[in-house]
Every structure is written in structure tokens, then in C-alpha cells.
Design a protein around this motif. Sequence first.
Motif, PDB file in Angstrom:
ATOM      1  N   GLU A   1       0.817  -1.213   0.000  1.00 46.01           N
ATOM      2  CA  GLU A   1       0.000   0.000   0.000  1.00 46.01           C
ATOM      3  C   GLU A   1       0.850   1.263   0.000  1.00 46.01           C
ATOM      4  O   GLU A   1       0.513   2.254  -0.639  1.00 46.01           O
ATOM      5  CB  GLU A   1      -0.935  -0.002   1.217  1.00 46.01           C
ATOM      6  N   GLN A   2       1.958   1.236   0.732  1.00 51.50           N
ATOM      7  CA  GLN A   2       2.814   2.426   0.806  1.00 51.50           C
ATOM      8  C   GLN A   2       3.430   2.757  -0.559  1.00 51.50           C
ATOM      9  O   GLN A   2       3.441   3.913  -0.978  1.00 51.50           O
ATOM     10  CB  GLN A   2       3.915   2.189   1.840  1.00 51.50           C
ATOM     11  N   ASP A   3       3.908   1.740  -1.277  1.00 51.81           N
ATOM     12  CA  ASP A   3       4.479   1.981  -2.603  1.00 51.81           C
ATOM     13  C   ASP A   3       3.405   2.312  -3.623  1.00 51.81           C
ATOM     14  O   ASP A   3       3.643   3.064  -4.575  1.00 51.81           O
ATOM     15  CB  ASP A   3       5.257   0.747  -3.059  1.00 51.81           C
ATOM     16  N   LYS A   4       2.216   1.763  -3.424  1.00 46.65           N
ATOM     17  CA  LYS A   4       1.129   1.990  -4.375  1.00 46.65           C
ATOM     18  C   LYS A   4       0.755   3.471  -4.452  1.00 46.65           C
ATOM     19  O   LYS A   4       0.392   3.986  -5.508  1.00 46.65           O
ATOM     20  CB  LYS A   4      -0.080   1.158  -3.962  1.00 46.65           C
ATOM     21  N   GLN A   5       0.853   4.172  -3.345  1.00 48.52           N
ATOM     22  CA  GLN A   5       0.511   5.594  -3.318  1.00 48.52           C
ATOM     23  C   GLN A   5       1.548   6.466  -4.005  1.00 48.52           C
ATOM     24  O   GLN A   5       1.286   7.621  -4.323  1.00 48.52           O
ATOM     25  CB  GLN A   5       0.334   6.050  -1.867  1.00 48.52           C
ATOM     26  N   LYS A   6       2.759   5.902  -4.248  1.00 50.51           N
ATOM     27  CA  LYS A   6       3.830   6.692  -4.836  1.00 50.51           C
ATOM     28  C   LYS A   6       4.156   6.308  -6.280  1.00 50.51           C
ATOM     29  O   LYS A   6       5.042   6.895  -6.890  1.00 50.51           O
ATOM     30  CB  LYS A   6       5.107   6.546  -3.995  1.00 50.51           C
ATOM     31  N   LEU A   7       3.453   5.318  -6.824  1.00 56.88           N
ATOM     32  CA  LEU A   7       3.789   4.829  -8.154  1.00 56.88           C
ATOM     33  C   LEU A   7       3.587   5.870  -9.248  1.00 56.88           C
ATOM     34  O   LEU A   7       4.226   5.807 -10.302  1.00 56.88           O
ATOM     35  CB  LEU A   7       2.962   3.571  -8.474  1.00 56.88           C
TER      36      LEU A   7
END
Length: 446
Positions: A384-390
Motif C-alpha cells: 500500500e505504501q508503494d502503491k501511493q507513490k507509483l
Amino acid sequence: MFVFIYLNFTSEFNHFIEKQEQKHSSQIKQQLTQFYSKTNSWEAVAYNNQLWRSLVEPQQNSQDQATKRNPPSLLWIEMPGDLLKTGRRISLYNQKKQVIVGRKAINENALIEPILYNDKVIGWLGLVPSKLATNSPTEAFLEAQLHNYIIITSLVILLAFIMAIVLAKHLIKPIQQIVEATNELNNGNFTNRITPLSQDELGTLSNNFNELANTLQANQKMRFQWMSDTSHELRTPLTVLRSHLIAVQDGIFAADEKRIKLLIEQVNNLNLIVDDLSQLAHSDTASLSYQFKTLNIATLLQHTIDTYSARFTQCQLHLAPLRLDNSANYQIHGDQERLQQLFINLLENTCRYTNPGGQLQITLKQVKQQIEVTFADSAPSVNEQDKQKLFERFYRVEKSRSREYGGSGLGLALCKQISEAHKSQITLQDSPLGGLQVILTLPQIG
């Protein structure tokens, strides 16, 4: 303000005194008329100073006596009769304007009024106004008030001066902070921050400066990171090309089909990196041009899938047939080349990062007055954390893995920019197949 108030006060006060003296003068004329009606002569007044005083200076009542003992410092509504000493400035003249009591010449009085009895002039009453008399109570009162006004004005000026200094320091301190921080920012120091000292406009400006510094610092960090990653990616294929070409030149390797194919693959990797750089330059300068027209999104998407099917076969991935409702209307207003670029980026991401043997399902459906395009692939997924920054430029979940497959972290950022230009939304979710699901929502025509 001091001059205006004092002049206005003097004018109003003199006007007030004139009314009081006129009132007193009218009372004296009435008393003199009554006295003359009894004696039919002014002779008694001329030789009896006490009698004259009793006529022009009425007896004080208890309130007047109390006021005399404790005279007020400001104006009052009912002024005591003898406070202005009006009786001392009154003169009496007979019918022929000859002095009986007071000044010898009747012209020495500024105000002259006749005394009438049975419509006949029996004498003349002269009065010197208080404002024209020397050492009068009015003059003394005005001088006292002028002195008070000067003291008050001086104190106000001093207080204003002190407040101006305090306020100036209060305003200058945050301004100096902003100036110093701006100079640091101009010199390339993006780590400096301002501590807001107030909640006013300067405090808002300080907070905006801190946000600007945070943005610049983040951009600088991403730029350095991207330059480092790009240089590394460029160095890898160049190193391979150079080593193999030197080996061929020295006769270590033969220039056969297998060797040439390897060199071509490295050249293709270089082309991918150069293409990403070119797209980044267009994106940063806002020079991506759009030519909007009416098109069928289903036809465009199917054409892109057919073009990319060989790539999926090469990556050992299964590309499921496009799922759509043939009865739905898929007409939109968009740019064909840019939307195809968006679809290619999404398909390429699946090819690069989906585990071999995986699959991709593409669904196209109509939801109210919008068209929803869904790309759902299989494992691996993204936390989820990386998904917000993709969608951020240059961001890559795993740098080593991204380098392996030639990713620059720019594809999804361009997809987001293209979707925003089409007034649409692009979001990321967990895929039912265990990977990542990309949902693109476009406004429908008709």
C-alpha cells in the motif's frame, strides 16, 4: 488631531460662553427694568456700589456655592451665574448714553443693548465679552485646557512612538527571517526552514515558504536519484557493448549471429532509456501536444492489444481476450496517439514486472456516463505504501529489479498526466489475480 480638536473645542466653548453671558445679560436687564420702575431714576445705583452689585451679580444658591468651592475641570450644562464674573464687565448708561456705572465711553463695550420700559428707552447696557477681556475666567480655562491637551498629545505621541518601535520589530523579524531563508534557497540550500512567529499573513507566507522548500528539496532528491539511476542504466549496456566489440576486434569473439543479436539487445535497451528521457523532457516543458477528436476507445484498445500480443508471448505471459459489452457506446473525445501511449505503458509494465506464466485481463465497460477500462495482472503485487507513490516521477518499487527490466520510473507518471489531460481518473488497486489493478475512467460522449 491636536490642533483640530483644540480649535473646535475653543470655538464651541466660546459659543457656549456667549450664550451664558447673553442669558445673564437678559436677567440683568430685567432686574434693572424692575428697579427703574420703582425709583424712576438711576441715581440710587450711581452712588450705591453694593446695590449695583446686587443687581448685576445675583445671589448664589446652595448649588452655585458648592460649585464655586469645587469648580469642575470640564464644561458643564448649567454654569453658575458669577463664575464668569460677567457683572464686572457690565456698564450702565442713561438715555443720553452717559455713563452711570462702569466704563466711561459706551463705545468701549463690544455689545450694547437698550433697556426698555413701556416701549421707551430708559438706559443702555454695555458688555465686554469674556473672550475679549484680559485675565478672564474663560481665557484662564482655555489656557489650562491647552496645557492639558499639550501634555496628553505629548504622551500619545510618545506612546505611538513606542508602539511603532514594538510593532516594527514584530513585523521586521519575520520579514528578516523570510529574506534570509530566501537567500539560502537562492544559494541552493533547500534544508533551511522558517519557524512562523504569528498567525497573520506573514505566518501564512512562512508556511508557504516551508512548503516550497520541501517541494524543491524533494525534487532535488528525486533529480539526483534519477540521474544516478539513469547513468547506471546507460553505463550497463554501454559497458557490455564496448567489452564485446573490443573482444570481436581482438579476435576473442567471432562476429556471428548470436553475438550481433546480443549487441542489438543492448542497443534496444539504450533506445528505451533515450525514449524515456525524451518523454520526460516533453512532460517537464509541458510541450505534450493533444489533438482531441471523437474516437472509439474499444477499437483503439483492441488495436493496441493486437500490436502487443507478440511481446506477451515473448515474456511467457497470457493476454486474455478483451472483455467488453458490444451493445455499449464507447465513443469518447480524446487524443488517439496519447491514449495508445498510455495503454502501451500499462501493457509494458505488465510485461516487465509480472512473473513468467502470469496473465493480464483487460475489461472495458460502461458505468453511467463514463467508460471504465481495467487492467488486472497477476503476481507480484505492490504494498500500500508503494502503491501511493507509483504515479510519482522516477519512483520505482525495487530499483535493482527495475534496472534489470529497463524501467525508469516514468511510465505511470506519464499515464497520469495523459489521463488528467483527458479529464479522467486513473487509480491503483489490488488485483483479484494477485497483482496490480489499474482502473482508467473516461467521460463518455452521448
